[in-house]
Design an enzyme around this catalytic site. Structure first.
Site, PDB file in Angstrom:
ATOM      1  N   ASN A 172      -3.594   6.407  -1.680  1.00 10.86           N
ATOM      2  CA  ASN A 172      -3.410   6.379  -0.228  1.00 10.86           C
ATOM      3  C   ASN A 172      -2.949   7.725   0.331  1.00 10.86           C
ATOM      4  OD1 ASN A 172      -4.432   3.986   0.725  1.00 10.86           O
ATOM      5  ND2 ASN A 172      -2.596   2.833   0.188  1.00 10.86           N
ATOM      6  N   GLU A 178      -2.668   0.843  -9.301  1.00 10.66           N
ATOM      7  CA  GLU A 178      -1.563   1.793  -9.447  1.00 10.66           C
ATOM      8  C   GLU A 178      -0.301   1.020  -9.795  1.00 10.66           C
ATOM      9  OE1 GLU A 178      -2.679   5.311  -6.247  1.00 10.66           O
ATOM     10  OE2 GLU A 178      -1.827   3.470  -5.465  1.00 10.66           O
ATOM     11  N   SER A 219       0.824  -1.210   0.000  1.00 11.71           N
ATOM     12  CA  SER A 219       0.000   0.000   0.000  1.00 11.71           C
ATOM     13  C   SER A 219       0.856   1.257   0.000  1.00 11.71           C
ATOM     14  CB  SER A 219      -0.871   0.033   1.254  1.00 11.71           C
ATOM     15  OG  SER A 219      -1.721  -1.066   1.289  1.00 11.71           O
ATOM     16  N   HIS A 239      -0.403  -2.023  -7.358  1.00 19.05           N
ATOM     17  CA  HIS A 239      -1.213  -1.833  -6.150  1.00 19.05           C
ATOM     18  C   HIS A 239      -2.709  -1.896  -6.447  1.00 19.05           C
ATOM     19  CE1 HIS A 239      -2.655   1.014  -2.762  1.00 19.05           C
ATOM     20  NE2 HIS A 239      -2.636  -0.226  -2.336  1.00 19.05           N
TER      21      HIS A 239
END
Ligand code: 3HC
Length: 292
Positions: A196, A157, A124, A145
């Protein structure tokens, strides 16, 4: 121009919250998949999930019986990393969010996998340049990701590190597309990538408002859902992604930086210590009867 890497066989390492759904998503979309975990009981849960999910999708009319059967026969589960990764074209690592552990796994994968294999981490936050030097193939290492729940969320991602070869990025983006995902490319590494970083900003503000006693977590969730149109509020999302994950990500960051601002918020520490980690434990901010 460098040649693209043909990806047919995918290995997913770690069958937890993210890994089991990444593996199943790949199998539904035509890849041969081996899903690996060191814990037999986690693999058993992943296998049961695959059976139930596929048959429910058929019953709901969302998947043809043929595709569901094809997916079930394309996915296998094993505790043996050599068996899982020995013929992989792409490995997606989805183990716990701990740098040492990820480096160990990548070093083992480097020994096991053929030279052409791409080694991608679903981390993450951790950029792949912190892991790539645990292998002798840094050009084949990148971030890939996925988002929770990985069978539903479309975004992936893909992050290019300074060590990552162009054909690794292109082949990973292609594999994500073939998995039915919408990949976005980060041309350079940054902690937390795109989503994130944005999510952390929202989450930090929500936790701050809660810690200050401005509103209940239920009302903060309602505000975000009904005022911003998000499908879930930040506390519901913490329960979905796992309070243990949030705790360990903050603690890893704090250990590295020594900056108290990176410590997890008091309520996250409290819930982590109590074992109230969200949906996976049946209780987080909310209650989930029968671990729903
Ligand atoms: N696993 C698989 N599929 C699921 C699921 C799960 N856990 N939960 C829901 N679904 C599927 C359902 O089967 C249903 O599929 P269908 O419409 O094709 O039949 C669809 O999702 C909608 O489900 P529901 O009607 O039961 O519930 P909702 O409409 O409330 O949707 C949700 C649930 C998809 C989880 C939605 O609330 C949502 O999108 N929430 C936000 C999730 C999010 O923001 N994820 C990103 C988190 S950040 C992250 O992952 C980063 C990482 O690094 C931590």
């Amino acid at each position: 121009m460098k040649e693209m890497i043909k990806i047919e066989n995918i290995c997913v390492v770690g069958a937890g919250n993210m890994g089991h759904q990444i593996a199943l998503c790949a199998a539904i979309n035509g890849f041969k998949v081996k899903c690996c975990d060191i814990h037999e009981e986690i693999l058993q849960k992943a296998k049961e999930f695959a059976d139930t999910y596929l048959s429910e999708r058929v019953d709901k009319g969302k998947l043809s019986r043929e595709v569901a059967e094809g997916a079930r026969s394309s996915i296998s589960f094993t505790t043996d990393l050599k068996e899982a990764a020995g013929d992989a074209d792409l490995v997606v690592e989805a183990v716990l969010e701990k740098l040492d552990l990820k480096r160990r796994v990548f070093s083992q994968l480097d020994e096991i996998c053929p030279p052409h294999t791409i080694l991608a981490t679903n981390s993450s936050y951790i950029v792949s340049s912190k892991i790539a030097d645990a292998t002798k193939r840094p050009g084949k290492v990148c971030n890939m990701h996925f988002f929770n729940p990985a069978l539903v969320m479309k975004l992936v991602e893909v992050v290019k590190g300074p060590h990552t070869a162009e054909e690794t990025v292109e082949s990973t983006m292609e594999a994500a597309k073939k998995m039915g995902k919408i990949p976005v490319l980060l041309q350079k590494e940054i902690y937390g990538f795109l989503v994130n970083r944005i999510l952390t900003a929202i989450r930090s503000e929500a936790l701050c408002l809660y810690d200050l006693g401005v509103a209940s977590f239920e009302d903060i969730d309602k505000a975000v859902v009904h005022g911003l149109g998000h499908p879930m509020g930040p506390f519901q999302l913490l329960d979905l992604t796992g309070i243990d994950l949030s705790y360990s990500v903050h603690m890893e960051r704090y250990r590295e930086s020594g900056d108290p601002a990176h410590k997890p918020s008091p309520v996250i520490v409290e819930k982590f210590v109590k074992g109230e980690w969200g949906r996976k434990t049946g209780k987080g901010f909310y209650d989930y009867p029968q671990n729903s």
